[in-house]
Design an enzyme around this catalytic site. Sequence first.
Site, PDB file in Angstrom:
ATOM      1  N   GLU A 132       0.223  -0.892  10.759  1.00  0.00           N
ATOM      2  CA  GLU A 132       0.139   0.492  11.240  1.00  0.00           C
ATOM      3  C   GLU A 132       1.444   0.969  11.877  1.00  0.00           C
ATOM      4  OE1 GLU A 132      -2.635   1.644  14.599  1.00  0.00           O
ATOM      5  OE2 GLU A 132      -2.834   3.429  13.319  1.00  0.00           O
ATOM      6  N   GLU A 133       2.010   0.130  12.729  1.00  0.00           N
ATOM      7  CA  GLU A 133       3.240   0.546  13.406  1.00  0.00           C
ATOM      8  C   GLU A 133       4.350   0.791  12.393  1.00  0.00           C
ATOM      9  OE1 GLU A 133       1.450  -2.120  14.440  1.00  0.00           O
ATOM     10  OE2 GLU A 133       0.877  -1.751  16.540  1.00  0.00           O
ATOM     11  N   ILE A 147       0.829  -1.203   0.000  1.00  0.00           N
ATOM     12  CA  ILE A 147       0.000   0.000   0.000  1.00  0.00           C
ATOM     13  C   ILE A 147       0.869   1.262   0.000  1.00  0.00           C
ATOM     14  CG2 ILE A 147      -1.632   1.317   1.404  1.00  0.00           C
ATOM     15  CD1 ILE A 147      -2.636  -1.437   2.452  1.00  0.00           C
ATOM     16  N   GLU A 148       1.910   1.249   0.838  1.00  0.00           N
ATOM     17  CA  GLU A 148       2.660   2.502   1.011  1.00  0.00           C
ATOM     18  C   GLU A 148       3.583   2.829  -0.160  1.00  0.00           C
ATOM     19  OE1 GLU A 148       2.724  -0.073   3.074  1.00  0.00           O
ATOM     20  OE2 GLU A 148       4.745  -0.847   2.887  1.00  0.00           O
ATOM     21  N   ASN A 206      -5.461   1.174  14.906  1.00  0.00           N
ATOM     22  CA  ASN A 206      -6.043   0.918  16.213  1.00  0.00           C
ATOM     23  C   ASN A 206      -6.893   2.148  16.543  1.00  0.00           C
ATOM     24  OD1 ASN A 206      -6.104   0.955  19.294  1.00  0.00           O
ATOM     25  ND2 ASN A 206      -5.028  -0.946  18.883  1.00  0.00           N
ATOM     26  N   TRP A 231      -7.501  -5.250   5.485  1.00  0.00           N
ATOM     27  CA  TRP A 231      -7.833  -4.408   6.653  1.00  0.00           C
ATOM     28  C   TRP A 231      -8.534  -5.255   7.724  1.00  0.00           C
ATOM     29  CZ3 TRP A 231     -13.142  -1.935   7.170  1.00  0.00           C
ATOM     30  CH2 TRP A 231     -13.211  -1.118   8.300  1.00  0.00           C
ATOM     31  N   ASP A 291      -4.490   2.983   6.535  1.00  0.00           N
ATOM     32  CA  ASP A 291      -3.730   2.539   7.703  1.00  0.00           C
ATOM     33  C   ASP A 291      -4.653   1.592   8.468  1.00  0.00           C
ATOM     34  OD1 ASP A 291      -2.778   2.327  10.309  1.00  0.00           O
ATOM     35  OD2 ASP A 291      -2.987   4.465  10.769  1.00  0.00           O
TER      36      ASP A 291
HETATM   37  N1  AR6 Z   1       0.493  -3.564   2.437  1.00  0.00           N
HETATM   38  C1  AR6 Z   1      -0.538  -4.403   2.187  1.00  0.00           C
HETATM   39  N2  AR6 Z   1      -0.963  -5.345   3.045  1.00  0.00           N
HETATM   40  C2  AR6 Z   1      -0.331  -5.469   4.218  1.00  0.00           C
HETATM   41  C3  AR6 Z   1       0.764  -4.636   4.561  1.00  0.00           C
HETATM   42  C4  AR6 Z   1       1.173  -3.663   3.614  1.00  0.00           C
HETATM   43  N3  AR6 Z   1       2.194  -2.853   3.859  1.00  0.00           N
HETATM   44  N4  AR6 Z   1       1.174  -4.999   5.778  1.00  0.00           N
HETATM   45  C5  AR6 Z   1       0.385  -6.002   6.177  1.00  0.00           C
HETATM   46  N5  AR6 Z   1      -0.538  -6.307   5.246  1.00  0.00           N
HETATM   47  P1  AR6 Z   1      -2.634  -5.983  10.460  1.00  0.00           P
HETATM   48  P2  AR6 Z   1      -5.348  -5.483  11.515  1.00  0.00           P
HETATM   49  C6  AR6 Z   1      -1.584  -7.358   5.328  1.00  0.00           C
HETATM   50  O1  AR6 Z   1      -2.595  -7.216  11.267  1.00  0.00           O
HETATM   51  O2  AR6 Z   1      -5.789  -6.892  11.521  1.00  0.00           O
HETATM   52  C7  AR6 Z   1      -1.855  -2.930  14.694  1.00  0.00           C
HETATM   53  O3  AR6 Z   1      -1.234  -3.177  15.917  1.00  0.00           O
HETATM   54  C8  AR6 Z   1      -1.098  -8.617   6.026  1.00  0.00           C
HETATM   55  O4  AR6 Z   1      -1.644  -9.728   5.324  1.00  0.00           O
HETATM   56  O5  AR6 Z   1      -1.569  -4.952  10.662  1.00  0.00           O
HETATM   57  O6  AR6 Z   1      -6.331  -4.433  11.091  1.00  0.00           O
HETATM   58  C9  AR6 Z   1      -2.833  -1.772  14.792  1.00  0.00           C
HETATM   59  O7  AR6 Z   1      -2.328  -0.739  15.615  1.00  0.00           O
HETATM   60  C10 AR6 Z   1      -1.695  -8.498   7.408  1.00  0.00           C
HETATM   61  O8  AR6 Z   1      -1.917  -9.754   8.010  1.00  0.00           O
HETATM   62  O9  AR6 Z   1      -4.057  -5.209  10.604  1.00  0.00           O
HETATM   63  C11 AR6 Z   1      -4.041  -2.440  15.362  1.00  0.00           C
HETATM   64  O10 AR6 Z   1      -3.950  -2.558  16.766  1.00  0.00           O
HETATM   65  C12 AR6 Z   1      -3.007  -7.800   7.127  1.00  0.00           C
HETATM   66  O11 AR6 Z   1      -2.659  -6.862   6.086  1.00  0.00           O
HETATM   67  C13 AR6 Z   1      -4.015  -3.810  14.742  1.00  0.00           C
HETATM   68  O12 AR6 Z   1      -2.653  -4.052  14.376  1.00  0.00           O
HETATM   69  C14 AR6 Z   1      -3.585  -7.094   8.302  1.00  0.00           C
HETATM   70  O13 AR6 Z   1      -2.616  -6.284   8.916  1.00  0.00           O
HETATM   71  C15 AR6 Z   1      -4.837  -3.858  13.466  1.00  0.00           C
HETATM   72  O14 AR6 Z   1      -4.842  -5.162  12.970  1.00  0.00           O
END
Ligand code: AR6
Length: 508
Positions: free
Chosen positions: A303-304, A274-275, A288, A416, A285
């Site tokens: 996100e981090e 994405i980025e 959280n 997401w 993003d």
């Molecule tokens: N581009 C595309 N897809 C991605 C990327 C990227 N750069 N990075 C990860 N993915 P997750 P959530 C995919 O777990 O479930 C954080 O702590 C990858 O398959 O980050 O919404 C926040 O602060 C990954 O498993 O998102 C929240 O507390 C999936 O996207 C919490 O995580 C989901 O990414 C949100 O969790």
Amino acid sequence: LQQMERTLSCCQLKDMKRLQHGDMKLGPLRFTRRHTVLIDVDTFNSQRKFLPTKGRDLWHSDFVKMPCSQATNQKSKWDVISKKLKSLASKKTVSVKDVEEAIIKYNPKYKDQWSFDALHTFNKNIPDTENYFKTLFPKIAALALKLPDFVNKAIPLLRKGQSATITLSQVQISCLLANAFFCTFPHRNTSNPTAEYAGYPTINFNSLFGNWSERKREKLRAIMHYFKEVTDESTRPKGLVTFHRECLSYTDMPTWESCKENLSKLHITSEGQIELEGKGMLQVDFANSLIGGGVLGSGLLQEEILFLINPELIVARLFTEKLEDNECLIITGSQQFSSYSGFGDSFEWAGPYEDQSERDQWARRKTQILAIDAMNFRHSMDQYKRKHINRELNKAYCGFKGYDGHEKPDIATGKWGCGAFNGDPQLKALIQLMAAAKAKRGLAFFTFGDEYLKQSLQHIYELMFAEGITVGTLYKLLCEFSSAKHRDSDVDLFDFIKKNIRNSKSHL
Ligand code: AR6
């Protein structure tokens, strides 16, 4: 023939609309009751200078309580802080021990609670030739000390229930973050649920400095690199960044079952991120509700990572109250400073990134990041409940619909809510497609290496596209699926749609 059909419905990355800001004139930068600008707009509009606007400090529950506030009690605290920072800033080299000693000096309550072992270990493990930290610490201290000169207008809190905007310069952000580095923000250190800022993310960096792990090492490399760039005259960023909290009113929430929009264009890929590939689009993003999630702790998910490579995003934690179900945060103009590889434990800082994005009329990088927090489904079955489908639809729509005549590029998103938050990627993909269609924007969907999702989503999208399905019809199908899933938890969403799409059209 199959190939032809594919190109007919799904589109290519180059067909996605990115930020132009050419067609749409932003007009002069102006502050309004709902848009606080922390630089002087007249000198900005006439000479493109970034001078801090005049204003006054407010020690008030609607504003960020500043470390350099002249309020009683805080005034004497700032005397101690600034004395310590001055002493660090006057030295050529400063050790981690000195940094720790300074921080504890004006945060004595936390002497036994805060640990600095990560910062110590990090510093020790860097070969001397690469260790620029000793000379960087004094520069960060000098930057933090500029706070009363750089930010003299009170910063409003972006509180729940209200749409509001803050625009500030990248230098102001760096100065605020230098203060966060030195843990100077008052009233922000307690996690007590009745505390004044209990509904806000943490901002002081103390949690980044303790609990050594390899993750911490990579995080610190990214953060220190940011400070290196912003304290160096030749690389100091010269522009503005806007933070907008959008609150979707109940009257603006679509009645999903009666939406007549057809699906919008879709690009699906299992490659890219994405980025990077999504630059210039509205980049989602996976947030959280406390913006930035675990960026200052040990979290290292999407996100981090985003916040580490674009550290200016971290300043949102200073003023953004926890997002409600009908709210999002949109950040325009933040700059990327670092490259990275990996994810979670395999994350590595991969060196400097030179952001080449152009700037718009308000000197903001042409980037838009949308923070939307999905629901965290501890029990997977919960997500198929209608009220939860509605919540996710409205959350995505709140972000996708854009605000006040701002330009609306297409959206770059992916799984997401489907990692840490345990969502079903098929359901989340359809929810985002529906919200994008309602907002009349195209979607670039990055499956992040998930070939199966790519194929199956492409297939189901083509089918729905060929049938001319509307958002309302798809919504009704999701509701039927919700009941079917509760009867039999093995039903697969895309199979269900395949079987029922014809029926649904005739009887819905
Ligand atoms: N581009 C595309 N897809 C991605 C990327 C990227 N750069 N990075 C990860 N993915 P997750 P959530 C995919 O777990 O479930 C954080 O702590 C990858 O398959 O980050 O919404 C926040 O602060 C990954 O498993 O998102 C929240 O507390 C999936 O996207 C919490 O995580 C989901 O990414 C949100 O969790």
